[in-house]
Design an enzyme around this catalytic site. Sequence first.
Site, mmCIF file in Angstrom:
data_model
loop_
_atom_site.group_PDB
_atom_site.id
_atom_site.type_symbol
_atom_site.label_atom_id
_atom_site.label_comp_id
_atom_site.label_asym_id
_atom_site.label_seq_id
_atom_site.Cartn_x
_atom_site.Cartn_y
_atom_site.Cartn_z
ATOM 1 C CB SER A 170 -101.564 9.467 -28.260
ATOM 2 O OG SER A 170 -101.159 10.509 -29.133
ATOM 3 C CE1 TYR A 221 -98.580 5.678 -30.863
ATOM 4 C CE2 TYR A 221 -99.636 7.811 -31.143
ATOM 5 C CZ TYR A 221 -98.854 6.949 -30.400
ATOM 6 O OH TYR A 221 -98.345 7.355 -29.183
ATOM 7 C CB ALA A 244 -107.424 3.591 -34.681
ATOM 8 C CE LYS A 293 -100.212 4.598 -27.640
ATOM 9 N NZ LYS A 293 -99.709 4.029 -26.377
#
Length: 247
Positions: A142, A155, A157, A159
């Site tokens: 992301s 989230y 971290a 990704k």
Amino acid sequence: MAGSVAYDFRDAVMLVTGGASGIGAATARACAQAGATVIAVDVDDTGLQALAATPGIVTKRVDVADATAVAALVAEIDRAYGRVDAAVLGAAIQKRTPVAALSDAEWRRHLAVNLDGVFHCMRALAPIMKRQRRGAILSFTSGLANLGWPGAAAYAASKGALVGLTKCVALELRAYGVRANVLSPGLVATPVFLGVASPEEVAMYRDSVGISSPEEVVPTVLYLISDASANLTGVVIGRRLVPSASP
């Protein structure tokens, strides 16, 4: 459609995690339409039930955070079909919590699904793909891994870590004809994004860089799991976020 590309996945067996919605569901349907046998997994029973009506798709309720369940799933696929040609590892969750209020449980759940889940699948798939000396694995990162966003620490971290994991797997499996790549699809109208973004955030992105539909991401996914991208492994493919032109 002019300029469209058709893929022939007849006789191919594909695993799609996060298959009940978003990019996963759109990918599962597209692969099945191209002739593949698709095993779509998720924990969303309603989404899986809707997907099961599509010819060529087999649905399984599996939590990818459960290493034992993933190993059993992949072993079952191997027994039933004797191969796994591609894996699209899209299962993910996202909640927005400021870091000072982020609980251990919420932090661990993000890593367990978004990172451990991909690792569990890669570890289980590696012996099969090495044995057949071919295969393609695709995971998803992301833009938040590089840009950050308030409340998205867990989230982002998870990704970000996927990139290093996938690059290492790509190097380990390259000699066996197995490829592993990462896609950063940009902003996509999926439950993972729309479920946490405020109306103001959604409007801002729609009016600036734009928000893609899951179906608009599928052509890139199909390219990266097909022989058309046989020269690519260990790379991160990202959508360039270009502001919309003024009317």
